[in-house]
Design an enzyme around this catalytic site. Structure first.
Site, PDB file in Angstrom:
ATOM      1  NE  ARG A  76     -10.014  81.636  -8.043  1.00  0.00           N
ATOM      2  CZ  ARG A  76      -8.941  81.648  -7.030  1.00  0.00           C
ATOM      3  NH1 ARG A  76      -7.769  81.151  -7.152  1.00  0.00           N
ATOM      4  NH2 ARG A  76      -9.157  82.498  -6.180  1.00  0.00           N
ATOM      5  CG  HIS A  80     -10.891  85.627 -10.673  1.00  0.00           C
ATOM      6  ND1 HIS A  80      -9.756  85.580  -9.651  1.00  0.00           N
ATOM      7  CD2 HIS A  80     -11.812  85.090 -10.272  1.00  0.00           C
ATOM      8  CE1 HIS A  80     -10.469  84.985  -8.824  1.00  0.00           C
ATOM      9  NE2 HIS A  80     -11.526  84.629  -8.894  1.00  0.00           N
ATOM     10  CG  ASP A  81     -10.105  88.783 -18.311  1.00  0.00           C
ATOM     11  OD1 ASP A  81      -9.599  90.254 -17.862  1.00  0.00           O
ATOM     12  OD2 ASP A  81     -10.051  88.527 -19.607  1.00  0.00           O
ATOM     13  N   GLY A  86     -14.516  94.134 -17.476  1.00  0.00           N
ATOM     14  CA  GLY A  86     -14.901  93.299 -18.537  1.00  0.00           C
ATOM     15  C   GLY A  86     -13.893  92.275 -18.820  1.00  0.00           C
ATOM     16  CG  ASP A  88     -10.005  94.262 -19.572  1.00  0.00           C
ATOM     17  OD1 ASP A  88      -9.979  93.430 -18.948  1.00  0.00           O
ATOM     18  OD2 ASP A  88      -9.835  95.487 -19.288  1.00  0.00           O
ATOM     19  CB  SER A  90      -7.665  93.656 -16.870  1.00  0.00           C
ATOM     20  OG  SER A  90      -8.966  93.149 -16.232  1.00  0.00           O
ATOM     21  CD  GLU A 103      -8.019  93.153 -13.100  1.00  0.00           C
ATOM     22  OE1 GLU A 103      -8.136  92.106 -13.566  1.00  0.00           O
ATOM     23  OE2 GLU A 103      -8.720  94.251 -13.756  1.00  0.00           O
ATOM     24  CG  ASN A 109      -6.720  87.418  -9.197  1.00  0.00           C
ATOM     25  OD1 ASN A 109      -7.427  86.661  -9.377  1.00  0.00           O
ATOM     26  ND2 ASN A 109      -6.742  88.803  -9.618  1.00  0.00           N
ATOM     27  CG  HIS A 208     -16.484  76.555  -6.859  1.00  0.00           C
ATOM     28  ND1 HIS A 208     -17.048  77.521  -5.888  1.00  0.00           N
ATOM     29  CD2 HIS A 208     -15.593  77.328  -7.697  1.00  0.00           C
ATOM     30  CE1 HIS A 208     -16.509  78.582  -6.098  1.00  0.00           C
ATOM     31  NE2 HIS A 208     -15.660  78.630  -6.996  1.00  0.00           N
ATOM     32  CG  ASP A 260     -16.552  68.059  -6.501  1.00  0.00           C
ATOM     33  OD1 ASP A 260     -15.576  67.558  -7.059  1.00  0.00           O
ATOM     34  OD2 ASP A 260     -17.573  67.816  -7.287  1.00  0.00           O
ATOM     35  CB  THR A 262     -14.540  63.748  -8.702  1.00  0.00           C
ATOM     36  OG1 THR A 262     -15.856  64.504  -8.940  1.00  0.00           O
ATOM     37  CG2 THR A 262     -14.791  62.291  -8.119  1.00  0.00           C
ATOM     38  CG  ASP A 267     -19.031  65.860 -12.172  1.00  0.00           C
ATOM     39  OD1 ASP A 267     -19.096  66.348 -11.139  1.00  0.00           O
ATOM     40  OD2 ASP A 267     -18.287  64.579 -12.083  1.00  0.00           O
TER      41      ASP A 267
HETATM   42  C1  HEM Z   1     -20.122  82.794  -6.925  1.00  0.00           C
HETATM   43  C2  HEM Z   1     -18.862  83.468  -6.599  1.00  0.00           C
HETATM   44  C3  HEM Z   1     -17.651  82.699  -6.461  1.00  0.00           C
HETATM   45  C4  HEM Z   1     -16.713  82.819  -5.356  1.00  0.00           C
HETATM   46  C5  HEM Z   1     -17.205  83.477  -4.229  1.00  0.00           C
HETATM   47  C6  HEM Z   1     -15.619  82.080  -5.622  1.00  0.00           C
HETATM   48  C7  HEM Z   1     -14.810  81.918  -4.755  1.00  0.00           C
HETATM   49  C8  HEM Z   1     -13.259  81.062  -4.975  1.00  0.00           C
HETATM   50  C9  HEM Z   1     -12.575  80.656  -3.923  1.00  0.00           C
HETATM   51  C10 HEM Z   1     -12.492  81.306  -2.480  1.00  0.00           C
HETATM   52  C11 HEM Z   1     -11.757  79.925  -4.595  1.00  0.00           C
HETATM   53  C12 HEM Z   1     -10.629  79.249  -3.846  1.00  0.00           C
HETATM   54  C13 HEM Z   1      -9.215  80.003  -3.875  1.00  0.00           C
HETATM   55  C14 HEM Z   1      -8.119  79.461  -3.084  1.00  0.00           C
HETATM   56  O1  HEM Z   1      -8.330  79.172  -2.104  1.00  0.00           O
HETATM   57  O2  HEM Z   1      -7.209  79.083  -3.861  1.00  0.00           O
HETATM   58  C15 HEM Z   1     -12.277  79.462  -5.816  1.00  0.00           C
HETATM   59  C16 HEM Z   1     -11.633  78.648  -6.684  1.00  0.00           C
HETATM   60  C17 HEM Z   1     -12.297  78.302  -8.017  1.00  0.00           C
HETATM   61  N1  HEM Z   1     -13.246  79.075  -8.694  1.00  0.00           N
HETATM   62 FE1  HEM Z   1     -14.677  80.363  -7.842  1.00  0.00          FE
HETATM   63  N2  HEM Z   1     -15.886  81.778  -6.818  1.00  0.00           N
HETATM   64  C18 HEM Z   1     -16.888  81.875  -7.543  1.00  0.00           C
HETATM   65  C19 HEM Z   1     -17.382  81.793  -8.812  1.00  0.00           C
HETATM   66  C20 HEM Z   1     -16.757  81.301  -9.628  1.00  0.00           C
HETATM   67  C21 HEM Z   1     -16.927  81.086 -11.187  1.00  0.00           C
HETATM   68  C22 HEM Z   1     -18.279  81.958 -11.691  1.00  0.00           C
HETATM   69  C23 HEM Z   1     -15.851  80.296 -11.740  1.00  0.00           C
HETATM   70  C24 HEM Z   1     -16.013  79.711 -13.161  1.00  0.00           C
HETATM   71  C25 HEM Z   1     -16.843  79.932 -13.951  1.00  0.00           C
HETATM   72  C26 HEM Z   1     -15.029  79.932 -10.448  1.00  0.00           C
HETATM   73  C27 HEM Z   1     -13.937  78.978 -10.964  1.00  0.00           C
HETATM   74  C28 HEM Z   1     -13.341  78.479  -9.853  1.00  0.00           C
HETATM   75  C29 HEM Z   1     -12.432  77.287  -9.934  1.00  0.00           C
HETATM   76  C30 HEM Z   1     -12.362  76.511 -11.437  1.00  0.00           C
HETATM   77  C31 HEM Z   1     -11.670  77.253  -8.829  1.00  0.00           C
HETATM   78  C32 HEM Z   1     -10.416  76.311  -8.382  1.00  0.00           C
HETATM   79  C33 HEM Z   1      -9.144  76.879  -9.096  1.00  0.00           C
HETATM   80  C34 HEM Z   1      -8.116  76.181  -8.948  1.00  0.00           C
HETATM   81  O3  HEM Z   1      -7.948  75.050  -8.471  1.00  0.00           O
HETATM   82  O4  HEM Z   1      -6.839  76.620  -9.131  1.00  0.00           O
HETATM   83  N3  HEM Z   1     -15.516  80.351  -9.337  1.00  0.00           N
HETATM   84  N4  HEM Z   1     -13.445  80.483  -6.169  1.00  0.00           N
END
Ligand code: HEM
Ligand SMILES: *[C@@H]1O[C@H](CO)[C@@H](O)[C@H](O)[C@H]1NC(C)=O
Length: 342
Positions: A76, A80-81, A86, A88, A90, A103, A109, A208, A260, A262, A267
């Site tokens: 994640r 966010h970086d 970009g 970088d 940041s 940020e 974050n 996710h 999800d 798991t 996956d």
């Molecule tokens: C499509 C737009 C996206 C939105 C709106 C979004 C939003 C979010 C939100 C709201 C959370 C939960 C934060 C929390 O309540 O703690 C989350 C978690 C996460 N996101 Fe996204 N996300 C997006 C795309 C991505 C992308 C592109 C990636 C990586 C390639 C990603 C990887 C993750 C991961 C791995 C978590 C779990 C983090 C943890 O357990 O610490 N997300 N995301």
């Protein structure tokens, strides 16, 4: 720059050089994204710091075997970086005491972003082996790949050569990071601004399938969806009831729920859950509702248990995401520590 050189040398000359100039300009403008990606190289540190990937992998392995959630956090963090100024580094910068917020301080974050320690550990080890050589942005890109391997057995080569930025602004977040309330069309537009397609977006959302979201990120779907529906009608009934138990009205602030079923396994099952109305974030479920993205979701969902078709697309999209607006050559710097500029 190349274009300026060419036009000054062609200022005196023939129709032929004009044609060449026009062709060159067209080529230069259409090839832009490819050129930016091509400026990163697999094996960039081959002679300057040959053990870089082993060092990063060791730090990630140690962290993720202790807490798989850190792997989710790192993946994640790379997203966010890359989406803000970009890739970088940041997102890693802390605000200077008494200075402007970065940020990292933004609610998108802080406090939920995790996995900073393994990045810092890798950096400090690398500074003793090959000082002033490896950027924090590259460490993060390697670490995201290693996390994908640990949690999903997904492998890919990471082009490197990113340099670290010196700017990180709290106020850059809202215009660049999509919120979980976005529709598929809004998400696609947000990714398009970074040079990523709707297909890339659907594939990357498969991240996710690991980690957690906190009640505050989705409780509006349970209690205050819109004027006609208190509860998001897209939510599967049994799933909604379970979520309400875990996130009571106005409460459950700190409670984390698996994205999800798991959350330690990266996956393609995530897509199957979306088909059943069991996407946790509104931004997940919307992918199943929009004609723009639904076909992809269904395709990935039926890709078998291992999500074979999905894993390859995910890896490709991670590499593409990792090339967004990178600083290369002599731009930016190689930070000495990842949380402060030099
Ligand atoms: C499509 C737009 C996206 C939105 C709106 C979004 C939003 C979010 C939100 C709201 C959370 C939960 C934060 C929390 O309540 O703690 C989350 C978690 C996460 N996101 Fe996204 N996300 C997006 C795309 C991505 C992308 C592109 C990636 C990586 C390639 C990603 C990887 C993750 C991961 C791995 C978590 C779990 C983090 C943890 O357990 O610490 N997300 N995301
Ligand atoms: C509330 O959401 C539902 C389902 O998406 C939709 O059909 C309905 O029109 C929405 N109502 C309002 C007032 O926006």
């Amino acid at each position: 720059m190349a274009r300026r050189q060419y036009s000054s040398s062609s200022s005196s000359t023939s129709p032929f050089s004009l044609v060449v100039f026009i062709m060159f300009s067209i080529l230069a403008s259409t090839q832009q994204p490819a050129a930016a990606a091509a400026s990163l190289k697999v094996g960039f540190y081959k002679s300057s710091c040959p053990s870089v990937e082993a060092v990063v992998r060791r730090a990630v392995t140690r962290a993720v075997s202790r807490d798989p959630g850190l792997g989710a956090g790192i993946i994640r963090m790379h997203f966010h970086d890359c989406f803000v100024r970009g890739c970088d580094g940041s997102v890693l910068l802390k605000s200077e005491p008494g200075g402007k917020k970065t940020e990292r301080d933004h609610p998108a974050n802080n406090p939920t972003l995790r996995g900073f320690e393994p990045i810092d550990e890798a950096k400090s080890n690398l500074e003793s082996i090959c000082p002033n050589t490896v950027s924090c942005a590259d460490i993060l890109a390697f670490a995201a790949r290693d996390s994908s391997f640990h949690l999903g057995r997904i492998t890919y080569a990471v082009p490197a050569g990113r340099r670290d930025g010196r700017i990180s602004l709290f106020d850059d977040i809202p215009a660049n990071l999509p919120p979980p309330s976005f529709t598929a069309a809004q998400l696609a537009a947000s990714f398009a601004r970074k040079g990523l397609t709707a297909d890339d977006m659907v594939a990357l959302s498969g991240a996710h399938s690991i980690g957690v979201a906190h009640c505050s990120s989705f409780s509006a779907r349970l209690y205050s969806f819109n004027a006609t529906h208190a509860q998001d009608p897209l939510l599967d009934g049994a799933y909604a009831a379970e979520l309400k138990r875990r996130c009571p009205v106005g409460g459950g602030g700190d409670v984390a729920v698996g994205l999800d079923a798991t959350p330690d396994r990266l996956d393609g099952n995530y897509y199957g859950e979306l088909r059943k109305g069991r996407g946790l974030l509104s931004s997940d479920q919307t992918l199943m509702e929009s004609a723009l993205t639904k076909k992809r979701v269904v395709g990935f969902a039926s890709g078998g248990k291992g999500g074979g078709a999905w894993a390859g697309k995910f890896a490709k999209a991670m590499v593409k995401m990792g090339a967004i607006e990178v600083l290369t050559g002599s731009r930016g710097e190689i930070r000495k520590r990842c949380d402060f500029v030099n």
